[in-house]
Each structure stands twice: as C-alpha cells, then as structure tokens.
Design an enzyme around this catalytic site. Structure first.
Site, PDB file in Angstrom:
ATOM      1  N   LYS A 161       0.711  -1.005  -0.339  1.00 33.32           N
ATOM      2  CA  LYS A 161      -0.048   0.142  -0.316  1.00 33.32           C
ATOM      3  C   LYS A 161       0.727   1.174   0.598  1.00 33.32           C
ATOM      4  CE  LYS A 161      -1.819   2.514   2.850  1.00 33.32           C
ATOM      5  NZ  LYS A 161      -1.555   4.373   2.146  1.00 33.32           N
ATOM      6  N   GLU A 237       9.249   1.111  10.845  1.00 31.41           N
ATOM      7  CA  GLU A 237      10.330   2.385  11.110  1.00 31.41           C
ATOM      8  C   GLU A 237       9.924   3.223  11.092  1.00 31.41           C
ATOM      9  OE1 GLU A 237      12.370   5.735  10.011  1.00 31.41           O
ATOM     10  OE2 GLU A 237      12.619   4.033   7.774  1.00 31.41           O
ATOM     11  N   CYS A 271      13.042  10.824   7.938  1.00 34.44           N
ATOM     12  CA  CYS A 271      13.430  10.078   8.958  1.00 34.44           C
ATOM     13  C   CYS A 271      14.203  10.561   9.823  1.00 34.44           C
ATOM     14  CB  CYS A 271      12.889   8.562   9.152  1.00 34.44           C
ATOM     15  SG  CYS A 271      13.034   7.682   8.143  1.00 34.44           S
ATOM     16  N   GLU A 368       9.059  15.696  16.080  1.00 34.66           N
ATOM     17  CA  GLU A 368       9.499  15.264  14.754  1.00 34.66           C
ATOM     18  C   GLU A 368       8.349  16.910  13.390  1.00 34.66           C
ATOM     19  OE1 GLU A 368      10.754  11.856  11.382  1.00 34.66           O
ATOM     20  OE2 GLU A 368       8.905  11.612  12.442  1.00 34.66           O
TER      21      GLU A 368
END
Length: 470
Positions: A161, A237, A271, A368
C-alpha cells in the site's frame, strides 16, 4: 477497484490535481491478499530455485533503469522531490536494492546442528508467506524497494500500500514487475488510505507479516491491529529526531555543509534528518554565522529545475504543520535567525529555517517536524552532549563530527540509535542495515538483516541409529 471510488493526487508545486487514482478499501485488500495467498500456496514463486528468482529480479532492476526519467518525474510531480536527485540516486538506488537481494536469493540456508543426543538436527529458512508492506510518501521509490526486494528474494508474495500522497511510481513498478516476469499474485499494489486500506491489511487474518514505515502514532495502530488479529509479526520504522554532534576539533566549513545537508535534504522530509544540532562552544559562534549564510544561499523552487536545492513540502497538510511548528518555536522563546516563512504564493514552499537558543524541552527539539527546520544548541563536554543526544523518545540516527578517534568511539557507542554516521551523513548502502530503537521502532531494512524479517526458522530433528560419531 471494487467500489469505483477515486481520490486525487496533487502536484505540490501548484496544489493542482495531477490525476485521479482508484481508491482501494477493505474489499480490495481482501482481493489482493487472496491473490497473494494463492500465489504463495500454489504458485511458482516460492517453489522456484533462488537463482531463478534472482534472474527475474535482475530483469526487474534493468527495467527500472530503462525507465529512470519517467520514474524520477513521477516522484517529483507527486512528492516535490528534486528531479535530478531522483535520476541520480532514488531510482538507480531502487534498482540496486533489487540487484543486492537478487544476489542473496540463492544463498538462503539454515545450518546443521550439533545435538547432545543421537539426533540429527538442522534448520530450514522458509519464506514467511504473504507480506503486507505499508510505504510512506517521502521516498516513494526507495521505500518500495527497501521492502519489496528482500521479500521477493526470500520467496514471499506481497501486497504493497503506497502512501495516498504518492501512489504514482508504485503503480508503475507493479507494471514493470509484470513485464519482468514476476508471476501473477506475487506483487500486488493497492493505493488507498491508511484508516481503510492500511488498517484492513494490518488486521488481516491471512497476512503473515507487516512491514511499516511511517509515523510513530500510526506504527502503534499497526502493532495493535496485528496483535488483535492473528498476532502477525511487524517491523516498524518510525519517526526520528536525530542529533548531529559537532566537536571543537571539526573543520567548521565541512561541518556546516554536512549539517546543512543533514537538515535540509529532501526539504527536511526524512525520518533520519539531523534536526537537533549540538555544537561545542569553541566553534559555536562561527558555526552559527556560516550556517545562516549557507541557508540563505539555498535556492527554493521548482524541483524540475537542476539549479534548485529545495522543492515544495509534499502537500498542504505537511506545509501547514511545518509552519505551525515554526510559530511554536517562536512562542516557546527560541530565536529565529533565518527563514521561517512561505516563499511562494502558490505551492507548498518554505524557506530553510534556523532556530538558536533552543532548549531540550522545547517542542521543536522534541517533536518530529519533517520540514526544513534546524534547531541549534551549544554544549561544553562529551558527557553533557551524550546525555542531551539521548534525551529524546526517538532512536533512529545520529551524526558525529570530530577528528578525534577516542571521542568518536565513546560517542558512537553511547548514543542510543540504530545508526551513527561519523564525519558523514545519509551514508546509506544496500549492505548496511537500517532501523531504529526506542520509539523509532524495530526491525531492519537493507543488509542481510532485512532478509531475516521475511524468513521463518524451522528446526527439523530425526533420530540417529548406529552412528559412528555424534
């Protein structure tokens, strides 16, 4: 697709619609999983020798290379990524991941065990079965091949996906996979949204493994869904807030360039972006001055232009989120030295931004942001900076800039992260395992470690009669 529903994918340079994409939901995921299950249980893919899978994977890689221009263009128009970077790095990198794991496909084996009784024991490494891959929008090609390549080599079948923001290249890869000779049902791509398609995959009773890259919040939901359904293993992750630690003995110009890349590459939508920059007090002032000068020189604009350094954020939501964090930084009392504003009346462009006087407890140092925002902080001693570097819920990456091997050894062993880059940054390689700890998740992409995620170890034992030795 099942329902005939579609969703729009937009060009972040303008905010205009590029295309309408068929929207997959639970029913479509069910169909894709059914196809993958049939291909695993009864199809040729897991049953062919590893060298035969490798040959097909090499063919797939060659086709990716042949279409590098259009694939790079798809990721640029869909995600606002630099076209030149896509052509030089992302797309060839995807092909090289396929080749790396093609090389491993015929080298997967267990071992013979030395039993304590008259028994012959050995292990088998078996493909886990049907894998669900959920891929993020920041590196649509790289992430696709992080996951698909080792799973293919292991002999798994899969459903991918792609992120709803960036479905275009994944659909093209599905087409190329078929052309390369990957059997039907082995690689299925279903575009759709997380709460519908993603959730259906994570909670599916016939998916044997989930590999997810994305936010920590959604990672939690994936793990929960896996636990509540068939207890399928997951690898996650997730987010990061990676420190880069620059010591007094560093070459200041080299360090400034490295940190600029670590923070602003791919407009900060990485990331592992180095976003908490700790600079030792002896060079701090010079470092800050040069960092601001370099950030001001950065060319923000159309990612198809080869002279541009930074394209637009991926979409309106992300653009607004980054601008909101910049406001939060200002209201928390950090000093905005440069940037901090949108830089176009259309499209999702934001200036490279630098904050100083940042403390470790501020939101801009803890959360983040996923945008072109640097937080600069000063430190005195090695002990102090190790403690600061570890004062985060994340543990994805870290950077160290020093010429002192003792400092390098102490810091790289003390920082809790999945990867430490010394005097370099973004030093990814197919043979280097990548993945985090703490709330950045667990499990590795790349390297032989990634292959293990898609293999199940089975022990087989049989009695020995009349054996001359044990």
């Amino acid at each position: 697709m099942h329902t005939g529903k579609t969703f729009e994918t937009r060009d972040p340079r303008t905010g205009e619609v590029i295309a309408k994409i068929a929207e997959g939901d639970k029913a479509d995921i069910d169909l894709a999983v059914k196809a993958a299950r049939e291909a695993f249980d009864n199809g040729p893919w897991p049953r062919m020798p590893g060298c035969a899978r490798a040959r097909i994977m090499h063919r797939f890689a060659d086709l990716v290379d042949q279409h590098v221009e259009e694939l790079a263009a798809l990721d640029t128009v869909d995600a606002g990524k630099l076209f030149l970077m896509g052509k030089m790095m992302d797309i060839p990198g995807g092909a090289n991941l396929l080749r790396y794991y093609a090389g491993a496909a015929d080298k997967i084996h267990g071992e013979t065990l030395k039993m304590a009784r008259p028994l012959h024991g050995y292990t088998l490494k078996e493909p886990v079965g049907v894998v669900g891959h959920i891929v993020p929008w920041n590196y649509p090609t790289t992430m696709f091949f992080f996951k698909v390549s080792p799973a293919l080599a292991a002999g798994c079948t899969m459903v991918v996906k792609p992120a709803e923001q960036t479905p275009l290249s994944a659909l093209f890869y599905a087409h190329l996979a078929k052309e390369a000779g990957i059997p039907d049902g082995v690689l299925n791509v279903v575009p759709g949204f997380g709460p519908t398609a993603g959730a259906a995959m994570a909670s599916h009773m016939d998916v044997d493994k989930i590999s997810f890259t994305g936010s920590t919040e959604v990672g939690r939901l994936v793990m929960q869904a896996a636990a509540m359904s068939n207890l399928k293993p997951v690898s996650l992750e997730l987010g990061g807030k990676s420190p880069v630690i620059v010591f007094d003995d560093a070459d200041v110009d080299m360090a400034v360039n490295l940190v600029n890349m670590a923070t602003y590459m791919n407009k900060g939508e990485i990331c592992v972006a180095g976003t908490r920059i700790y600079v030792q007090e002896g060079i701090y002032d010079a470092f800050v001055k040069k960092s601001v000068e370099l950030a001001k020189k950065s060319v923000v604009g159309d990612p198809f232009n080869p002279n541009v350094h930074q394209g637009p954020q991926v979409d309106k939501d992300q653009y607004e989120k980054v601008l909101k964090y910049i406001d939060v930084g200002k209201s928390e009392g950090a000093t905005l030295l440069t940037g901090g504003k949108p830089c176009s009346d259309k499209g999702y462009y934001i200036e490279p931004t630098i904050f100083t006087n940042v403390t470790d407890d501020m939101a801009i140092a803890q959360e983040e942001i996923f945008g072109p925002v640097m937080a600069l902080m000063k430190f005195k001693t090695v002990e102090e900076v190790i403690q600061k570097a570890n004062s985060t819920r994340y543990g994805l990456a870290a950077g160290v800039v020093t010429k002192n091997i003792d400092t390098m050894n102490t810091v790289s062993r003390s920082v809790r992260s999945g990867v430490v880059w010394v005097n370099c940054y973004f030093a990814f390689d197919p043979d280097a395992p990548f993945g985090g700890c703490k709330m950045s998740g667990f499990g590795k992409d790349m390297g032989t470690d990634a292959l293990e995620k898609y293999l199940h170890t089975k022990t087989v034992v049989t009695p020995l009669y009349n054996t001359p030795w044990l």
